[in-house]
Design an enzyme around this catalytic site. Structure first.
Site, PDB file in Angstrom:
ATOM      1  N   TYR A  59      -5.728   2.751 -25.419  1.00 37.39           N
ATOM      2  CA  TYR A  59      -4.843   3.220 -26.491  1.00 37.39           C
ATOM      3  C   TYR A  59      -5.566   4.204 -27.409  1.00 37.39           C
ATOM      4  CZ  TYR A  59      -0.899   2.824 -29.756  1.00 37.39           C
ATOM      5  OH  TYR A  59       0.192   3.087 -30.533  1.00 37.39           O
ATOM      6  N   HIS A  75      -4.810   4.257 -37.800  1.00 38.95           N
ATOM      7  CA  HIS A  75      -4.292   2.934 -37.460  1.00 38.95           C
ATOM      8  C   HIS A  75      -5.368   2.158 -36.722  1.00 38.95           C
ATOM      9  CE1 HIS A  75       0.248   2.982 -38.237  1.00 38.95           C
ATOM     10  NE2 HIS A  75      -0.288   3.971 -38.909  1.00 38.95           N
ATOM     11  N   TYR A 123       4.930  -3.279 -30.871  1.00 38.45           N
ATOM     12  CA  TYR A 123       5.436  -3.138 -29.495  1.00 38.45           C
ATOM     13  C   TYR A 123       6.024  -4.493 -29.128  1.00 38.45           C
ATOM     14  CZ  TYR A 123       2.867   1.288 -28.883  1.00 38.45           C
ATOM     15  OH  TYR A 123       2.413   2.573 -28.998  1.00 38.45           O
ATOM     16  N   PRO A 164       6.691   7.286 -22.099  1.00 29.40           N
ATOM     17  CA  PRO A 164       6.142   7.382 -23.452  1.00 29.40           C
ATOM     18  C   PRO A 164       5.359   6.161 -23.951  1.00 29.40           C
ATOM     19  CG  PRO A 164       8.527   7.087 -23.533  1.00 29.40           C
ATOM     20  CD  PRO A 164       8.167   7.291 -22.096  1.00 29.40           C
ATOM     21  N   LYS A 184       0.567   8.564 -24.419  1.00 27.82           N
ATOM     22  CA  LYS A 184      -0.544   9.266 -23.789  1.00 27.82           C
ATOM     23  C   LYS A 184      -0.268  10.760 -23.556  1.00 27.82           C
ATOM     24  CE  LYS A 184      -3.870   6.588 -23.657  1.00 27.82           C
ATOM     25  NZ  LYS A 184      -3.853   6.689 -25.118  1.00 27.82           N
TER      26      LYS A 184
HETATM   27  C1  DHB Z   1       5.356   6.813 -30.856  1.00 29.77           C
HETATM   28  C2  DHB Z   1       5.682   7.044 -29.538  1.00 29.77           C
HETATM   29  C3  DHB Z   1       5.092   6.287 -28.554  1.00 29.77           C
HETATM   30  O1  DHB Z   1       5.396   6.506 -27.271  1.00 29.77           O
HETATM   31  C4  DHB Z   1       4.192   5.301 -28.857  1.00 29.77           C
HETATM   32  O2  DHB Z   1       3.657   4.557 -27.858  1.00 29.77           O
HETATM   33  C5  DHB Z   1       3.854   5.090 -30.164  1.00 29.77           C
HETATM   34  C6  DHB Z   1       4.436   5.841 -31.163  1.00 29.77           C
HETATM   35  C7  DHB Z   1       6.005   7.614 -31.933  1.00 29.77           C
HETATM   36  O3  DHB Z   1       6.771   8.517 -31.622  1.00 29.77           O
HETATM   37  O4  DHB Z   1       5.774   7.309 -33.099  1.00 29.77           O
END
Ligand code: DHB
Length: 391
Positions: free
Chosen positions: A386, A76, A205, A294, A298
């Protein structure tokens, strides 16, 4: 009847951190024994996050043919930040020369287990660790009960706790389960897996007046999505229609492709950093030492970064009797851990909406999002964090 085993490194926990550490040690000619409470089936089917930093993928390349991250996973090159009805793309390669990979954690675990089994290394499931005997500081012992209910003692030159947020090893390093810096958040994520094609090429996001949503992916036919919810919400309490309404209204301006939901869960948000990561010849890594909310994915990446430092420190200690790297392991690991703590907290606070947010808070938040989206410097910080600071 007690079985006593001897090994240079005893690793508690067959998650990404424990298994990758075992692999990198084996590469250097250092044997280890890995034990886990769970069964192989449980480990390989637990749904976790799906984004790997570039450095994580590069370390997994060392599994050779066993790593499918670049084959089954997808590179990505950006994400979309969506707020105030508009999408803003953050382009990773032009900002940082790096990318992220979509490759779910349970697939990483299948690869790591396959590599360990193929190499004929010691990996034991269904083992309950009851404690660590530290009476001989040079030779800590893992005390356990194996899958058949028999007592098992593993005498080691070094013990590593890679046993998750409820780590049994942590008290041996910091004196108690709670020994750390802790923060809880007033919200959680409602996560779903559904049968549908992707709604967008890249992850979205989205900040909206109704709260946050993340449109992630898994494959051409399965999608992962999340929306902000109350931590006390029972995941089975919403109908499928209500789940879709919640997600759709948090991503205004995009018509998400819906499909049957076959898995749902509520994820709690916690930040934790243990007061320490090593005492004598015992260390804790990954979720045993730190957890992040989440947002920004990370968690596993941070565990892998711990492993990158620890495996080199253990090589120096066990093969050359050189303790310099292990003596500075914690201090070096903590620098990245606190940067990732900040990033995860920042992404979380910038994108979520709290119940008590005032009009001022809301407008300030949009100002913050615009400061990132409209500035190359702001976008670059996000992209660096990221895709992962080089290990
Ligand atoms: C996913 C989980 C995340 O916390 C994130 O920032 C991006 C993707 C996932 O589970 O696909």
């Amino acid at each position: 009847m007690t079985t006593t085993l001897r090994t240079p490194v005893a690793i508690v926990g067959a998650g990404p951190a424990g298994l990758l550490l075992a692999h990198l040690l084996d590469e250097a000619g250092i044997d280890s024994i890995v034990v886990d409470l769970r069964t192989q089936g449980e480990i390989e089917s637990t749904i976790r996050a799906g984004i790997l930093e570039q450095g994580t993928v590069e370390l997994l390349d060392r599994l050779g043919e066993h790593s499918r991250a670049r084959i089954v996973g997808h590179r990505h090159d950006g994400i979309e930040l969506r707020f105030d009805g508009e999408g803003h793309r953050i382009d990773f390669p032009s900002l940082t020369g790096r990318s992220a990979w979509l490759y779910p954690q349970h697939e990483v675990l299948k690869d790591l287990i396959a590599a360990r089994v193929a190499a004929g290394q010691d990996l034991r499931f269904g083992v309950t660790v009851t404690g660590i005997d530290e009476s001989d500081q040079e030779h800590p012992r893992v005390l356990a009960v194996d899958a058949d209910g028999k007592e098992l003692v593993i005498e080691a030159d070094f013990v590593v706790g890679a046993d998750g947020s409820r780590s049994v090893v942590r008290p041996s390093v910091v004196g108690s389960m709670q020994g750390g810096y802790f923060r809880e958040y007033p919200f959680a994520w409602f996560g779903i897996l559904c049968e549908a094609p992707p709604s967008s090429n890249e992850l979205i996001y989205s900040n909206s007046p109704d709260g946050f949503a993340l449109i992630s992916q898994r494959s051409e036919t399965v999608q992962r999505m999340y929306f902000q919810c109350d931590p006390k919400l029972d995941p089975s309490s919403l109908s499928e229609t209500e789940v879709w309404e919640n997600i759709q209204k948090r991503v205004p301006g995009t018509d998400l492709i819906e499909g049957p939901i076959f898995q749902r869960d509520v994820l709690r948000f916690r930040s934790f950093v243990s007061h320490g990561m090593r005492k004598h010849r015992i260390a804790i890594i990954g979720d045993a030492a730190h957890t992040v909310p989440p947002t920004g994915a990370k968690g596993m990446n941070l565990a892998v970064a711990d492993v990158a430092l620890l495996h080199e420190a253990l090589r120096a200690l066990l093969q050359e009797n050189d303790s310099r790297l292990i003596d500075t392991f914690e201090q070096r690991a903590m620098q990245r851990i606190w940067k990732a703590q900040h990033f995860s907290w920042w992404m979380t606070s910038m994108l979520h909406v709290t119940d008590d947010a005032s009009d001022f808070d809301r407008r300030r938040q949009l100002g913050e999002l615009r400061s990132i989206a409209q500035s190359t410097a702001g976008q670059t910080y996000l992209a660096e964090a990221y895709t992962g600071w080089p290990i």
